[in-house]
Every structure is written in structure tokens, then in C-alpha cells.
Design a protein around this motif. Structure first.
Motif, PDB file in Angstrom:
ATOM      1  N   LEU A 109       0.831  -1.195   0.000  1.00  0.00           N
ATOM      2  CA  LEU A 109       0.000   0.000   0.000  1.00  0.00           C
ATOM      3  C   LEU A 109       0.874   1.257   0.000  1.00  0.00           C
ATOM      4  N   ALA A 110       1.926   1.245   0.806  1.00  0.00           N
ATOM      5  CA  ALA A 110       2.829   2.396   0.849  1.00  0.00           C
ATOM      6  C   ALA A 110       3.548   2.581  -0.482  1.00  0.00           C
ATOM      7  N   TYR A 159      -5.364   6.933   9.494  1.00  0.00           N
ATOM      8  CA  TYR A 159      -4.687   8.223   9.648  1.00  0.00           C
ATOM      9  C   TYR A 159      -3.652   8.174  10.774  1.00  0.00           C
ATOM     10  N   ALA A 160      -3.929   7.388  11.809  1.00  0.00           N
ATOM     11  CA  ALA A 160      -3.044   7.353  12.977  1.00  0.00           C
ATOM     12  C   ALA A 160      -1.887   6.368  12.826  1.00  0.00           C
ATOM     13  N   ASN A 161      -1.937   5.487  11.837  1.00  0.00           N
ATOM     14  CA  ASN A 161      -0.911   4.450  11.690  1.00  0.00           C
ATOM     15  C   ASN A 161       0.349   5.044  11.065  1.00  0.00           C
ATOM     16  N   GLY A 191       3.435   8.266   5.037  1.00  0.00           N
ATOM     17  CA  GLY A 191       3.989   8.830   3.808  1.00  0.00           C
ATOM     18  C   GLY A 191       3.081   8.740   2.605  1.00  0.00           C
ATOM     19  N   ILE A 192       1.929   8.105   2.746  1.00  0.00           N
ATOM     20  CA  ILE A 192       1.000   7.933   1.624  1.00  0.00           C
ATOM     21  C   ILE A 192       0.284   9.252   1.342  1.00  0.00           C
ATOM     22  N   GLU A 213      -2.919  14.046   2.675  1.00  0.00           N
ATOM     23  CA  GLU A 213      -3.851  15.059   2.169  1.00  0.00           C
ATOM     24  C   GLU A 213      -5.269  14.901   2.715  1.00  0.00           C
ATOM     25  N   GLY A 214      -5.462  13.916   3.602  1.00  0.00           N
ATOM     26  CA  GLY A 214      -6.797  13.717   4.177  1.00  0.00           C
ATOM     27  C   GLY A 214      -7.816  13.221   3.174  1.00  0.00           C
TER      28      GLY A 214
END
Length: 538
Positions: free
Chosen positions: A421-422, A452-454, A459-460, A465-466
Motif C-alpha cells: 500500500l505504501a 490516519y493514525a498508523n 507517507g501515503i 492530504e486527508g
């Protein structure tokens, strides 16, 4: 002269036999035998040369006198050559329609089986199957499966996961699977099959077993006008409502309401019907039969459909759709036993689907690669995704995105890992199958917050960018079933807001529910579905 007439008569009879051979084949009626041979063997090395030789012989004989002996002799020779290569006489190799797959052994290691251009996963056990008990997972087997089990699974995979492939399953005899070319297809000769350790799979051309093409997995016991329907397969309830058949449903599945409070609001009878529990894991067929259905819309599980076969109860299995066109095809499959009104409703859905898809693609087809943001689609959790055999790839591309998992093997909801995923580094992440926000079973907000917290995802681009988007669902998930066209529009609006500034998704949902579910949805209610909110008072 008697011998000459006899040879001409034999040649004519042979020609008639050849014409008869092709009479029942699509595209072969009224086609000259030489052209038929050339089409049949176009992909087989050396066969085109034989065809040209036969045609050359026939051309030469046409120029000779009708009474000349060489014409009859040569024409007979040419026809016999054709028959020889078609397999009516032994020889010429590879002239048979059927492709035989022989399975031997017991699977001892996980891996992938490849055969006739298809593939099927072999998992160590249920715990290592990334799809878990999801309702429309691709056909697979586990370590320890014997040859009979594997052969049956290979047949089922073609019927359910690859219904529009180059080959159709014609017959299964123990450990031998017979494939024939799909209608209108002349497949290339398949690569040799491969299999994990412990299993041996051989493939080659051979004599086809008796019987016609597969019906795509549907039962042969389907009644002419079924009045007692069982909606067991997850998306079947919404499909039957769209087809005007909700009043015929006698039993349903738990999965059709457990995360969908809107189902109780929109459907007229779903709260009154008896419920089969835990259908994701297995269907209690004995309990199912106690409601006396005459047609079951069910999961494509061999052990369960075998029990329905034994009870002579008709069934239509659901399946994973690999393309957007298959979404419409599956609806027509569901509609086929239900009569003309259901067929007309399916046609109306086709028109709507095509119109909306054309609208979106009219604006996205011209986008360059640089204008298409990368998109990752997840289901149930952040590391469960969709591979190249899922129509979600086409959804993303139609919406104007680039699917980062388009080369990933598999269909709906397959596992991946944080490192991949990254590396994909998507600009947008969509999450489906998460329930309503704020509901007892809703997990959408929690899944997004955890992502979001992981720190592994920090870096994704989508995380930075939320841009994690929680996909709406309404009466059912949008990544499967008839609402998928809404997903195309919603994604296009989300990743290209300027390009689709005039697209009002609340209005689209309002119109869809009113037209296809017969529910007079308000604009405000449609907005609540967009925000994953339960209906008022639910």
C-alpha cells in the motif's frame, strides 16, 4: 461412368455431412466449408496451409469440365482432407473442439492453479483466505483438497468467476473436466496447466463429452413461473425489488439488513420475512427448504447447490462481476425466470446504466495519465482490496482515476499488506463495507481514524492530504449489486470535483431509489445516505 457417378455422389454426401456438422454452430450456417476450416484452425500452426491446399484443389476443379474424372476425384480428396482435419477421421492432431483437463493428486502447498487462461487460488486454510467469509469471494480451494474437489472447483470457477471467458465448462466426469470454446470464440491453444505441490494437472485436446454448453451455474430445475423466492445471496434482495418481485420473497438472509437500516425504510416487506442467519459462513439448507421456496437466489457454493439439486429445487447463483457490463448481465440472469415484467425492468435498468456511464465517460475518457489521480479501493478494512478480476478496476478508470491494484491477481476483497500500500502511494483511498457512521455496527469512522493514525501509512499521499473517502451504501453496499452505477458517479464527482461540478449526487440517489426501488425518497434523505447516516428514528 458408373464409378464416376458414384464418386460424385459420395463427394456430395460428404459435403452435406460437413454442412450438417456446422449447421448448429453460430456463424457457420451458409459458410463455405473452406472458409469454415480456415476460421477453425486460424490459430493452429500449419492448419491454414492445409486449408489453402484444399481451397486450391477446389478452385482447380471448378475450371474443369463437369464430366471430367479428375474433378470428382480431386474434390473428394479435398473434402476427405477437411474431414480428416476436423477430427471425423483420426489424424492431423489438435482438430477437436474439446480441451480436456485431468486432475491427479492432493494439494500439499498453497499457491495458484492456472488452466486454459484462468487461475484459481489455493489457500493454506480458511484463516489465510484474505476474503474470509465474504459473500462473493472467487472460487478457491484449500491445502488437502483431492483431485475430485479440485476438478469440481475448476468447473465452478469458470461458471461463476469467468462466465464470459474464452472457454465454457461442458462436462465434469470425476477428475476430468471438459472445456469447449465459448459461443462465437475461437480460442488459442492454452498454455499447459500449472499447480502447487502435490497436484498434477494435465491439459490437451480430446473428445468432448455429450451434452450442451454450461448454463452458467443455474439449476435445471427452475420452474416456469416461480412464486416463492428465497433471497439468500447478499445483493439478490435489492435485485428482486428492482425486478418487481419483492412480493414473491418467502425468506431472506441476515446480511441484507445487518448494516443497512435504510433497507427497513425503503423495502416494503423485508422486516416481515423470516431470516437465515450466518449465510456468509454457510446456508442452513434444511432450514431454507422449510420455507418451501421454488427458486433460490444463492451463493455459488458446491456443497449447498448440491443439496438443492438433490431436493430438485431451482436455484440461480450470484457471482462476482468482473466488468461493468456483467452487472447488467447478472441482473438479466436474475430476471430470466421471473417473466416479461422483470425482463422489461432489467431493460430499463440497462438504459439508465448506459446513459449514466456514458455521461461520466464523456468527460473522463479524454483525460491524460497525468490528469488521472491514483486510487486505492478497500473493503471491510484498509488492507482488503480489489484485483484485476473485479469490476472495481473499471469503476475507477471510468471515473477518471488510475487503479493502483489493476495488476493484482484476484477479484473482490483480497488481502494485501502495508508495504505494498505504501509503495502504491495512492492519492485517494475509498473504503467500502463499513456500515453506517455512528451506528452500533458501523466501523467506517474507526477504520479511517486508525489509518490516519498508523505511522506505517504516514507517507501515503492520500493520508497526508486527508483523502480517505467512506463510500455510501444505502440499502446495500455500492461495490456490488445494482447501485454500482451510483459508485461510478460518486467517485467521478469526488476525484474530479471541477469536472463534475454540475453533478448533484443527492439528486442522483433520489431519482435512483424512486425509479428502481419504488420508494419516494426525499432530497434530504438522499443527502443522509451520502453522509452514511441512518434514516430518522432508525
Amino acid at each position: 461412368m458408373t464409378m464416376i457417378r458414384a464418386r460424385r455422389r459420395d463427394a456430395a454426401m460428404t459435403r452435406q455431412a460437413l454442412d450438417s456438422r456446422f449447421a448448429s454452430r453460430p456463424g457457420m450456417t451458409k459458410v463455405w466449408w473452406g472458409q469454415a476450416l480456415d476460421s477453425r484452425f486460424a490459430s493452429r500452426p500449419g492448419m491454414t496451409v492445409l486449408t489453402q491446399f484444399a481451397q486450391q484443389i477446389d478452385g482447380r476443379t471448378s475450371a474443369r469440365s463437369a464430366a471430367a474424372l479428375p474433378r470428382g476425384t480431386l474434390r473428394l480428396t479435398a473434402v476427405l482432407l477437411v474431414l480428416f482435419c476436423l477430427g471425423l477421421f483420426a489424424g492431423c492432431g489438435g482438430g477437436n473442439d474439446a480441451y480436456r483437463i485431468e486432475v491427479e493428486g492432493v494439494v500439499s502447498e498453497p499457491g495458484v492453479i492456472t488452466y486454459a487462461g484462468y487461475s484459481m487460488n489455493v489457500y493454506l486454510d480458511a484463516a489465510t483466505n484474505p476474503c474470509g467469509d465474504c459473500e462473493d469471494q472467487p472460487v478457491s480451494v484449500y491445502v488437502g483438497a483431492d483431485a475430485l474437489t479440485v476438478a469440481a472447483a475448476l468447473k465452478q470457477a469458470i461458471e461463476v468467476d469467468f462466465p464470459n471467458g474464452d472457454w465454457a465448462a461442458d462436462d465434469l466426469d470425476g477428475q476430468t473436466l471438459i472445456l469447449i470454446p465459448a459461443e462465437g470464440i475461437t480460442p488459442e491453444e492454452p498454455e499447459p496447466p500449472t499447480a502447487p505441490e502435490g497436484l498434477t494437472i494435465k491439459g490437451g485436446y480430446g473428445k468432448a463429452a455429450s451434452g450442451g454448453r454450461s448454463s452458467g451455474g443455474a439449476s435445471s430445475d427452475i420452474p416456469e413461473n416461480p412464486q416463492a423466492l428465497a433471497a439468500v445471496y447478499g445483493p439478490s434482495y435489492e435485485a428482486l425489488v428492482l425486478l418487481g418481485a419483492e412480493d414473491r420473497i418467502v425468506v431472506r438472509a441476515d446480511v441484507q439488513t445487518e448494516n443497512f437500516p435504510w433497507a427497513f425504510e425503503v423495502y416494503s416487506r423485508i422486516g416481515e420475512l423470516p431470516v437465515l442467519a450466518d449465510v456468509h459462513a454457510a446456508v442452513n439448507v434444511e432450514q431454507l427448504l422449510s420455507y418451501k421456496p421454488d427458486l433460490v437466489y444463492t451463493f455459488p457454493r458446491p456443497n449447498e447447490v448440491a443439496l438443492l439439486d438433490k431436493a430438485h429445487i431451482g436455484y440461480v447463483p450470484g457471482r462476482t462481476t468482473r466488468t461493468l457490463a456483467e452487472v447488467k448481465e447478472l441482473l438479466h440472469t436474475f430476471a430470466a425466470p421471473l417473466g416479461e415484467d422483470a425482463a422489461a425492468r432489467a431493460d430499463a435498468y440497462d438504459e439508465y446504466f448506459d446513459e449514466k456511464l456514458a455521461f461520466v465517460k464523456s468527460r473522463t475518457d479524454g483525460l491524460t495519465d497525468g490528469e488521472r489521480p491514483s486510487v486505492y479501493y478497500a473493503g471491510t478494512d484498509i488492507l482488503t482490496t480489489y484485483g484485476r478480476q473485479s469490476d472495481i478496476i473499471e469503476v475507477i478508470e471510468a471515473a477518471g482515476g488510475m487503479a493502483v491494484t489493476k495488476e493484482l491477481e484476484g477479484g473482490n476483497r483480497i488481502g494485501t499488506d502495508a508495504e505494498k500500500l505504501a509503495a502504491w502511494n495512492p492519492e485517494w483511498i475509498f473504503i467500502d463495507h463499513c456500515g453506517m457512521s455512528g451506528s452500533e455496527k458501523g466501523r467506517a469512522d474507526e477504520i479511517a481514524a486508525a489509518a490516519y493514525a498508523n505511522p506505517r501509512y504516514a507517507g501515503i499521499t492520500a493520508i497526508k492530504e486527508g483523502r480517505i473517502v467512506l463510500t455510501p451504501s444505502g440499502v446495500f453496499y455500492w461495490d456490488m449489486g445494482v447501485q454500482k452505477i451510483l459508485l461510478v458517479e460518486y467517485m467521478a464527482k469526488t476525484i474530479h470535483p471541477e469536472l463534475f461540478s454540475d453533478l448533484d449526487m443527492a439528486k442522483e440517489i433520489q431519482e435512483f431509489y424512486t425509479e428502481f426501488f419504488g420508494y419516494p425518497m426525499s432530497y434530504e434523505q438522499a443527502g443522509m445516505i451520502l453522509e452514511r447516516q441512518a434514516p430518522s428514528g432508525k
